[in-house]
Each structure stands twice: as C-alpha cells, then as structure tokens.
Design a protein around this motif. Sequence first.
Motif, PDB file in Angstrom:
ATOM      1  N   SER A 112     -14.835 -48.422  83.387  1.00 47.26           N
ATOM      2  CA  SER A 112     -15.695 -47.285  82.919  1.00 47.26           C
ATOM      3  C   SER A 112     -16.329 -47.450  81.481  1.00 47.26           C
ATOM      4  O   SER A 112     -16.673 -48.641  81.287  1.00 47.26           O
ATOM      5  CB  SER A 112     -14.596 -46.008  82.372  1.00 47.26           C
ATOM      6  OG  SER A 112     -13.880 -46.496  81.431  1.00 47.26           O
ATOM      7  N   ASP A 113     -16.624 -46.578  80.930  1.00 44.73           N
ATOM      8  CA  ASP A 113     -17.598 -46.599  79.808  1.00 44.73           C
ATOM      9  C   ASP A 113     -17.132 -47.527  78.564  1.00 44.73           C
ATOM     10  O   ASP A 113     -17.972 -48.142  77.896  1.00 44.73           O
ATOM     11  CB  ASP A 113     -17.580 -45.209  79.056  1.00 44.73           C
ATOM     12  CG  ASP A 113     -18.642 -44.153  80.094  1.00 44.73           C
ATOM     13  OD1 ASP A 113     -19.424 -44.835  80.669  1.00 44.73           O
ATOM     14  OD2 ASP A 113     -18.347 -43.040  79.920  1.00 44.73           O
ATOM     15  N   PHE A 114     -15.791 -47.709  78.480  1.00 46.79           N
ATOM     16  CA  PHE A 114     -15.089 -48.596  77.500  1.00 46.79           C
ATOM     17  C   PHE A 114     -15.492 -50.053  77.822  1.00 46.79           C
ATOM     18  O   PHE A 114     -15.748 -50.998  77.012  1.00 46.79           O
ATOM     19  CB  PHE A 114     -13.677 -48.293  77.612  1.00 46.79           C
ATOM     20  CG  PHE A 114     -12.814 -49.176  76.305  1.00 46.79           C
ATOM     21  CD1 PHE A 114     -13.017 -49.194  75.263  1.00 46.79           C
ATOM     22  CD2 PHE A 114     -12.087 -50.253  77.076  1.00 46.79           C
ATOM     23  CE1 PHE A 114     -12.497 -49.946  74.386  1.00 46.79           C
ATOM     24  CE2 PHE A 114     -11.473 -51.165  76.054  1.00 46.79           C
ATOM     25  CZ  PHE A 114     -11.374 -50.918  74.665  1.00 46.79           C
TER      26      PHE A 114
ATOM     27  N   THR B  90     -26.958 -44.343  76.607  1.00 46.92           N
ATOM     28  CA  THR B  90     -27.757 -44.350  75.308  1.00 46.92           C
ATOM     29  C   THR B  90     -26.967 -44.452  73.709  1.00 46.92           C
ATOM     30  O   THR B  90     -27.185 -45.209  73.090  1.00 46.92           O
ATOM     31  CB  THR B  90     -28.409 -42.842  75.204  1.00 46.92           C
ATOM     32  OG1 THR B  90     -29.383 -43.048  76.203  1.00 46.92           O
ATOM     33  CG2 THR B  90     -29.318 -42.916  73.791  1.00 46.92           C
ATOM     34  N   LEU B  91     -25.773 -43.911  74.002  1.00 52.00           N
ATOM     35  CA  LEU B  91     -24.633 -43.907  72.908  1.00 52.00           C
ATOM     36  C   LEU B  91     -24.368 -45.546  72.926  1.00 52.00           C
ATOM     37  O   LEU B  91     -24.368 -46.030  71.574  1.00 52.00           O
ATOM     38  CB  LEU B  91     -23.565 -43.049  73.013  1.00 52.00           C
ATOM     39  CG  LEU B  91     -23.722 -41.712  73.127  1.00 52.00           C
ATOM     40  CD1 LEU B  91     -22.173 -41.026  73.392  1.00 52.00           C
ATOM     41  CD2 LEU B  91     -24.201 -41.061  71.689  1.00 52.00           C
ATOM     42  N   THR B  92     -24.193 -46.041  73.895  1.00 49.09           N
ATOM     43  CA  THR B  92     -23.631 -47.443  73.976  1.00 49.09           C
ATOM     44  C   THR B  92     -24.788 -48.625  73.363  1.00 49.09           C
ATOM     45  O   THR B  92     -24.614 -49.177  72.409  1.00 49.09           O
ATOM     46  CB  THR B  92     -22.999 -47.794  75.022  1.00 49.09           C
ATOM     47  OG1 THR B  92     -21.886 -47.047  75.542  1.00 49.09           O
ATOM     48  CG2 THR B  92     -22.664 -49.397  75.139  1.00 49.09           C
ATOM     49  N   ARG B  93     -25.953 -47.982  73.845  1.00 53.42           N
ATOM     50  CA  ARG B  93     -26.917 -49.050  73.515  1.00 53.42           C
ATOM     51  C   ARG B  93     -27.309 -48.966  72.097  1.00 53.42           C
ATOM     52  O   ARG B  93     -27.583 -50.062  71.546  1.00 53.42           O
ATOM     53  CB  ARG B  93     -28.103 -48.773  74.511  1.00 53.42           C
ATOM     54  CG  ARG B  93     -29.219 -49.714  74.174  1.00 53.42           C
ATOM     55  CD  ARG B  93     -30.467 -49.402  75.201  1.00 53.42           C
ATOM     56  NE  ARG B  93     -31.077 -47.998  74.973  1.00 53.42           N
ATOM     57  CZ  ARG B  93     -30.559 -47.132  75.752  1.00 53.42           C
ATOM     58  NH1 ARG B  93     -29.967 -47.286  76.824  1.00 53.42           N
ATOM     59  NH2 ARG B  93     -31.257 -45.746  75.530  1.00 53.42           N
ATOM     60  N   ILE B  94     -27.431 -47.893  71.557  1.00 53.36           N
ATOM     61  CA  ILE B  94     -27.879 -47.568  70.202  1.00 53.36           C
ATOM     62  C   ILE B  94     -26.862 -48.178  69.254  1.00 53.36           C
ATOM     63  O   ILE B  94     -27.163 -48.753  68.190  1.00 53.36           O
ATOM     64  CB  ILE B  94     -28.442 -46.394  69.888  1.00 53.36           C
ATOM     65  CG1 ILE B  94     -29.665 -46.038  70.679  1.00 53.36           C
ATOM     66  CG2 ILE B  94     -28.728 -46.174  68.228  1.00 53.36           C
ATOM     67  CD1 ILE B  94     -29.952 -44.460  70.543  1.00 53.36           C
ATOM     68  N   ILE B  95     -25.469 -47.669  69.291  1.00 57.82           N
ATOM     69  CA  ILE B  95     -24.687 -47.768  68.370  1.00 57.82           C
ATOM     70  C   ILE B  95     -24.293 -49.733  68.441  1.00 57.82           C
ATOM     71  O   ILE B  95     -24.018 -49.866  67.368  1.00 57.82           O
ATOM     72  CB  ILE B  95     -23.453 -47.076  68.891  1.00 57.82           C
ATOM     73  CG1 ILE B  95     -23.726 -45.754  68.200  1.00 57.82           C
ATOM     74  CG2 ILE B  95     -22.081 -47.608  67.866  1.00 57.82           C
ATOM     75  CD1 ILE B  95     -22.566 -44.748  68.883  1.00 57.82           C
TER      76      ILE B  95
ATOM     77  N   ASP C  31     -10.828 -44.383  75.246  1.00 57.91           N
ATOM     78  CA  ASP C  31     -11.052 -45.437  74.632  1.00 57.91           C
ATOM     79  C   ASP C  31     -12.579 -45.611  74.377  1.00 57.91           C
ATOM     80  O   ASP C  31     -12.889 -46.215  73.354  1.00 57.91           O
ATOM     81  CB  ASP C  31     -10.568 -46.706  75.708  1.00 57.91           C
ATOM     82  CG  ASP C  31      -8.983 -46.713  75.609  1.00 57.91           C
ATOM     83  OD1 ASP C  31      -8.337 -46.469  74.523  1.00 57.91           O
ATOM     84  OD2 ASP C  31      -8.598 -46.885  76.522  1.00 57.91           O
ATOM     85  N   PHE C  32     -13.286 -44.931  75.108  1.00 58.00           N
ATOM     86  CA  PHE C  32     -14.583 -45.023  74.611  1.00 58.00           C
ATOM     87  C   PHE C  32     -14.943 -44.375  73.412  1.00 58.00           C
ATOM     88  O   PHE C  32     -15.766 -44.685  72.734  1.00 58.00           O
ATOM     89  CB  PHE C  32     -15.515 -44.229  75.997  1.00 58.00           C
ATOM     90  CG  PHE C  32     -16.973 -44.071  75.756  1.00 58.00           C
ATOM     91  CD1 PHE C  32     -17.631 -45.342  75.509  1.00 58.00           C
ATOM     92  CD2 PHE C  32     -17.574 -42.875  75.835  1.00 58.00           C
ATOM     93  CE1 PHE C  32     -18.978 -45.397  75.418  1.00 58.00           C
ATOM     94  CE2 PHE C  32     -19.070 -42.941  75.750  1.00 58.00           C
ATOM     95  CZ  PHE C  32     -19.627 -44.158  75.574  1.00 58.00           C
ATOM     96  N   GLU C  33     -14.315 -43.045  73.331  1.00 56.43           N
ATOM     97  CA  GLU C  33     -14.379 -42.432  72.043  1.00 56.43           C
ATOM     98  C   GLU C  33     -14.184 -43.335  70.834  1.00 56.43           C
ATOM     99  O   GLU C  33     -14.678 -43.459  69.702  1.00 56.43           O
ATOM    100  CB  GLU C  33     -13.725 -41.120  71.998  1.00 56.43           C
ATOM    101  CG  GLU C  33     -13.716 -40.496  70.576  1.00 56.43           C
ATOM    102  CD  GLU C  33     -12.607 -39.439  70.669  1.00 56.43           C
ATOM    103  OE1 GLU C  33     -11.446 -39.298  70.341  1.00 56.43           O
ATOM    104  OE2 GLU C  33     -13.038 -38.079  71.187  1.00 56.43           O
TER     105      GLU C  33
END
Length: 327
Positions: free
Chosen positions: A102-104, A276-281, A315-317
């Motif tokens: 997943s996102d994590f 987008t959250l992942t890429r920018i942060i 965990d993503f959060e």
Amino acid sequence: MSFFKKIFKKIIHDKSDDDSDGHERKAPVKPYHGTVTPHPNFNPNADAAALRKAIESRDVDEATLMEVLVRRSNSQRQQIKAVYQQDTREPLEEAIKSALRSDFEDVVMALLMTPGQYDAYELKHAMKGLGTCEDVLIEILVSRSNHEIKEIKKVFKEAYDEELEEDIKNDTSGDFLTTLLALCQALYDAGEKQRGTDTSVFIDIFTSRSGPQLHKILSLYSKYSEEGLAEAVQDELKGDTEDCFMQLVKCAWNTPAYFAEKLHLAMKGFGTNSETLTRIIVSRSEVDLKKILKEYKRIYGRTLQEDILAETKGDFEKILLELCGDN
C-alpha cells in the motif's frame, strides 16, 4: 509579446549593472529549510542491521522502518542500502517490496531513491500506459533547478535506456510539447544557450530564465501593465500549455506556496491523492518543506499535519507526519 521582450532587456541591463564592478561575487550560504536532517550519530552498519531485523520479524516492524529511514538524510540512506546489500546479498528495495504493501510502501520506496532517481521514476510513471499525467510532468519540470534537471535526464537514461525528451515526444504534442522540451533543456541559467526563433516569446522567456529573474519579470509586469499576467497567459495560451505556464508563474513567484496549494488540492474534496502527497512531501523534505508548512498555515488557516490527520490513516499517515516534523 514585445512587452515581455522589453521587460527582459531591462532585467539583463540591471544584471549588467550589478556585475559591473568586475568583482567575483560569492554566493551566500543558504539557510536550510528541510524537515529531514542528517543523523548526528550515524552508523550505517547498525541501521542496516536494525532494518533487517524489522523486515524479517514475524510482523514487520513498521515503527523501526520509520525511525531509521525518516531520521536519516538521503545520502545516509544510500549508505545504509549499500551496507544492507553487502550483508544480505539482496537489495534493500527488494526486501521492502516483499514485506510491505500500500501507500506506506510507496513512501518508503521513495525515501530509498536518490532525488534524481525519484524524479525520473515519477516522470516515467506519469507517461506509462494509456494516457499521460500532465500535472506530474509540469510539477517536476517547472520546479527543479538547472542542475537537478540535468541529473534527472542522466538517471532517466541509465534507468530506462531512453532519453527523457523522446518519452515526452511520444506522449505529448503541440505547444505543450514544445514547452516541456524547452524545460528539459535545463536552461535555467540565462544566456546558457540561444533559443530558436520559431519558439514563442512566452516559451522563450519562461523556460530560459532563472527563478529570481522570473520573479523580477512578474514584479515588473504588475507595475507596467493593467492586465495581470494570469490574464495575459489565459489570452495567449490554452489547455495543457496554459496550465504549464500558470504553474511556472506560481512556482517562480512563491515556490513554497505553489507546493502548499498542490498539497491542499490533493486532499480537497472526495478522496485523497496519496501519490501527490508522497511525491511532494518526500521530494521537498530536504529542500523547503519547513517553508511549505508555513505557507500552508498562512493560506489555509490550519496546519498541513492537521489535514493529513483528517485525510489519511495508518502507517501512511504516521510516516507523512514524521517527515513533516514537529507541528
């Protein structure tokens, strides 16, 4: 169009005046605005061992993965990767893929890449399969420096055995293609290369000027023209090309605010754009994420961390909040 040429001539004249004394000017030391810093007591062997134990435990120890990877700089993570592969004969990325989902997993994998590798991966991913994610192409190419674009092109060739420009040619067209290719030429140092006469003034100026020069153009435009630059862009350009130039303008005027808006839009409305959250942060965590956090609070009246808490989970959060640092 001639109005832009006049403004540019004024900027070149002012620049000549600034350098007329003949003295070499030393660049001032830039303050650091990242949220991730090098670990002061870094030990790649101990970190590699901790990651191995976390991955091989019965239930993967995500907390240890976050503790090690978020609290190390990118260059330190590259050293950890080298030690891990030397000790286990397996790339750390492969071990992560088999252990996480997943996102994590996406955030962890992004942290393990160098900045150039991550940008190249995101560009390739944006052009993969049916359709093209134009917004990702625009975001990366308008916000990266001359040096960074050169590194992206180098890594893209090494990773995919293809030229970045060729991939872009196969997935875009028209003025939008011309603009993206101009940005790919890494011309963010004015005067590095002359532009062709068949390129529009908009594309010429906005893809071959440094960030400070573009900022000065915007300031002068507001002084000498009753029409705002946004309206001028809308009058002259359409579709993806207009969107690209609008993002160029926003990024040149206030880069942290530009990214703050993109983060906000990624969480606005129904659903959350985790990519987008992942890429920018991740990509701004060692560049200017502190300034982005400040702009986010100024513009929207609440912290980025508050919105992450409201729009993500698990965990993503947790790993996004860790990358953002103290509230």
